[in-house]
Enzyme design. Structure first.
Site, mmCIF file in Angstrom:
data_model
loop_
_atom_site.group_PDB
_atom_site.id
_atom_site.type_symbol
_atom_site.label_atom_id
_atom_site.label_comp_id
_atom_site.label_asym_id
_atom_site.label_seq_id
_atom_site.Cartn_x
_atom_site.Cartn_y
_atom_site.Cartn_z
ATOM 1 N N ARG A 62 22.253 5.166 10.320
ATOM 2 C CA ARG A 62 21.660 6.045 11.334
ATOM 3 C C ARG A 62 21.974 5.585 12.760
ATOM 4 O O ARG A 62 21.901 6.373 13.699
ATOM 5 C CB ARG A 62 20.150 6.143 11.109
ATOM 6 C CG ARG A 62 19.586 7.429 11.659
ATOM 7 C CD ARG A 62 18.073 7.579 11.584
ATOM 8 N NE ARG A 62 17.430 7.124 10.391
ATOM 9 C CZ ARG A 62 16.587 6.076 10.367
ATOM 10 N NH1 ARG A 62 16.319 5.401 11.470
ATOM 11 N NH2 ARG A 62 16.000 5.722 9.239
ATOM 12 N N TYR A 115 18.972 28.553 28.279
ATOM 13 C CA TYR A 115 19.387 28.958 26.941
ATOM 14 C C TYR A 115 18.136 29.342 26.135
ATOM 15 O O TYR A 115 17.156 28.593 26.098
ATOM 16 C CB TYR A 115 20.105 27.760 26.319
ATOM 17 C CG TYR A 115 20.722 27.996 24.985
ATOM 18 C CD1 TYR A 115 21.791 28.878 24.831
ATOM 19 C CD2 TYR A 115 20.265 27.317 23.860
ATOM 20 C CE1 TYR A 115 22.368 29.076 23.602
ATOM 21 C CE2 TYR A 115 20.845 27.511 22.621
ATOM 22 C CZ TYR A 115 21.900 28.390 22.505
ATOM 23 O OH TYR A 115 22.472 28.581 21.281
ATOM 24 N N ASP A 187 21.720 21.131 31.707
ATOM 25 C CA ASP A 187 22.594 21.534 30.606
ATOM 26 C C ASP A 187 23.953 21.843 31.227
ATOM 27 O O ASP A 187 24.107 22.788 31.993
ATOM 28 C CB ASP A 187 21.994 22.774 29.908
ATOM 29 C CG ASP A 187 22.777 23.170 28.660
ATOM 30 O OD1 ASP A 187 24.013 22.997 28.645
ATOM 31 O OD2 ASP A 187 22.145 23.667 27.708
ATOM 32 N N LYS A 212 30.582 23.561 21.629
ATOM 33 C CA LYS A 212 31.377 24.506 22.410
ATOM 34 C C LYS A 212 32.754 23.917 22.768
ATOM 35 O O LYS A 212 33.549 23.719 21.878
ATOM 36 C CB LYS A 212 30.585 24.940 23.646
ATOM 37 C CG LYS A 212 29.140 25.397 23.327
ATOM 38 C CD LYS A 212 29.086 26.711 22.580
ATOM 39 C CE LYS A 212 27.719 27.060 22.012
ATOM 40 N NZ LYS A 212 26.609 27.061 22.954
HETATM 41 C C1 LIG Z 1 25.235 26.905 22.605
HETATM 42 C C2 LIG Z 1 24.437 26.293 23.664
HETATM 43 C C3 LIG Z 1 23.418 25.391 23.363
HETATM 44 C C4 LIG Z 1 23.031 25.057 21.953
HETATM 45 O O1 LIG Z 1 24.040 24.454 21.218
HETATM 46 P P1 LIG Z 1 24.053 24.538 19.609
HETATM 47 O O2 LIG Z 1 25.048 23.513 19.228
HETATM 48 O O3 LIG Z 1 24.436 25.939 19.269
HETATM 49 O O4 LIG Z 1 22.678 24.210 19.132
HETATM 50 C C5 LIG Z 1 22.717 24.825 24.408
HETATM 51 N N1 LIG Z 1 22.997 25.136 25.693
HETATM 52 C C6 LIG Z 1 23.964 26.011 26.012
HETATM 53 C C7 LIG Z 1 24.230 26.310 27.444
HETATM 54 C C8 LIG Z 1 24.713 26.613 25.019
HETATM 55 O O5 LIG Z 1 25.659 27.504 25.337
#
Ligand SMILES: *Cc1c(COP(=O)(O)O)cnc(C)c1O
Length: 399
Positions: A62, A115, A187, A212
């Site tokens: 972990r 988000y 973020d 992403k």
């Molecule tokens: C997609 C996204 C998330 C969440 O990511 P996941 O891997 O889908 O949980 C968080 N913040 C932003 C800006 C995103 O585009």
């Protein structure tokens, strides 16, 4: 990180970061170490490693292996932080970071364009554990001070905002947070560490949905949290308590994606600008929401704080409702419909921000389509959109 390494350009660090010889053993990439149990060669070693379980030595699966450490080290360097933790999704990263920074009785200020699942987390679990959340206008800048309460402990920002792409004044918000003794989490998924460094702009914590652009190939889920010296111990403690970990296979894929990020982003950026400029001239389009366009809210801040734009933006059509986009989106050849973004392929997604805004009011003449521009040829992408917009126009004329 040596000074020598610090002076190297970020495109170079993207290639060299996290590839320590003791991890790679003479091959280019760190191998995929699959591990739950790590073996100690003596009682003394076991005791020694238990003293500082956060240190990078093999202790228990972990805690990670060189496969995960390599990615963490690279992200720490690229974001300019004190350390990075990895999570099984972007949502897990944001929400675990929040849990590390607040306590019962605290107040969280969250950007209105956050988000959606992060908003939902604030309204469910955070609320249940006695943490109140209120939402602020993404254009607030230094005026965010007026939204602070006595017990405001954390500001959760996302720039540009999800779906609507407002660019926030992070340095101004960071100054208020410092003054009031609150944490600032940003973020940074849209910009990636290449185009924006929230920690350098005054934030304490920078979060990525690695899912992403860093993963970049639509084949993995992961999140990361990089924090400064002050916030990192809290982030690390929460990640450990919540049992956050990622598989070495996914860490390997994310590291592989990271190596080509600069090359991919440059192409996403150019192609998105080409398509966005074309869309702006179409009679069916009311507005294109793209941070690099002068009429995007916060464009001047984008110019000041970002090094580039990426492949994700939105288009508002002139009239109709979400359902009126069906004849367009149902028959696209290249722009397929689906959540997420940041892979090599183009995507289209009808989305309505109205349901996830409370501090501001979303008003638009028609439906919103979020586009991700992939690495396909732009003539082909434009032809697909042109046919789609023709179908939309014909459908609206028949209504
Ligand atoms: C997609 C996204 C998330 C969440 O990511 P996941 O891997 O889908 O949980 C968080 N913040 C932003 C800006 C995103 O585009």
């Amino acid at each position: 990180m040596s000074d020598n390494k610090k002076s190297t350009k970020i495109e170079t660090r993207l290639i060299t970061d996290g590839r320590r010889d003791e991890w790679t053993h003479g091959i280019v990439n760190p191998p995929v170490y699959r591990a739950s149990t790590c073996l100690f060669d003596s009682y003394a070693t076991m005791r020694e490693r238990a003293k500082d379980p956060a240190a990078r030595h093999l202790y228990y699966g972990r805690k990670g292996t060189p496969t995960q450490w390599s990615l963490e080290e690279a992200l720490t360097d690229l974001e300019g932080g004190a350390g990075t933790k990895l999570y099984p999704s972007g949502v897990a990263a944001v929400n675990s970071a929040i849990l590390g920074l607040v306590s019962a009785g605290d107040h969280v200020l969250m950007v209105d364009s956050a988000y959606e699942p992060t908003r939902a987390f604030a309204r469910s679990i955070l609320q249940r554990f006695g943490v109140e959340t209120s939402f602020y206008d993404p254009m607030a800048g230094e005026n965010i001070a007026a939204d602070f309460r006595e017990n405001t402990k954390l500001v959760v920002a996302e720039s540009p905002g999800s779906l609507t792409f407002e660019v926030q004044d992070i340095p101004a918000i960071a100054a208020v947070c410092r003054d009031k003794g609150a944490w600032l989490l940003v973020d940074n998924t849209w910009a990636t560490p290449l185009y924006c460094n929230p920690l350098a702009l005054g934030a304490d914590v920078s979060v990525h949905a690695v899912t992403k652009y860093i993963g970049g190939h639509s084949d993995l889920m992961m999140g990361s949290v990089t924090a400064n010296e002050r916030a990192y111990p809290l982030i690390e403690k929460a990640a450990f308590s919540l049992g956050q970990t990622v598989s070495p296979d996914d860490a390997f894929l994310a590291s592989r994606g990271l190596r080509t990020l600069a090359a991919r982003l440059k192409i996403h950026e150019e192609k998105a600008l080409t398509v966005a400029r074309w869309l702006r001239e179409r009679p069916e389009v009311a507005k294109v929401l793209h941070p690099a366009f002068e009429d995007c809210r916060g464009h001047a801040i984008w110019k000041r704080d970002f090094k580039g734009s990426t492949g994700l933006f939105s288009v508002i059509l002139k009239d109709g409702t979400d359902a009126d986009t069906a004849p367009m989106v149902d028959h696209m050849r290249l722009f397929r419909m689906g959540f997420s973004w940041g892979g090599y392929e183009s995507l289209i997604l009808p989305s309505n921000p109205a349901g996830s805004r409370s501090a501001t009011h979303w008003a638009a003449p028609g439906p919103l389509l979020r586009l991700h521009i992939g690495l396909e040829d732009t003539d082909d992408l434009i032809a697909d959109l042109a046919d789609g917009l023709d179908r939309y126009r014909e459908h609206m004329a028949r209504k």
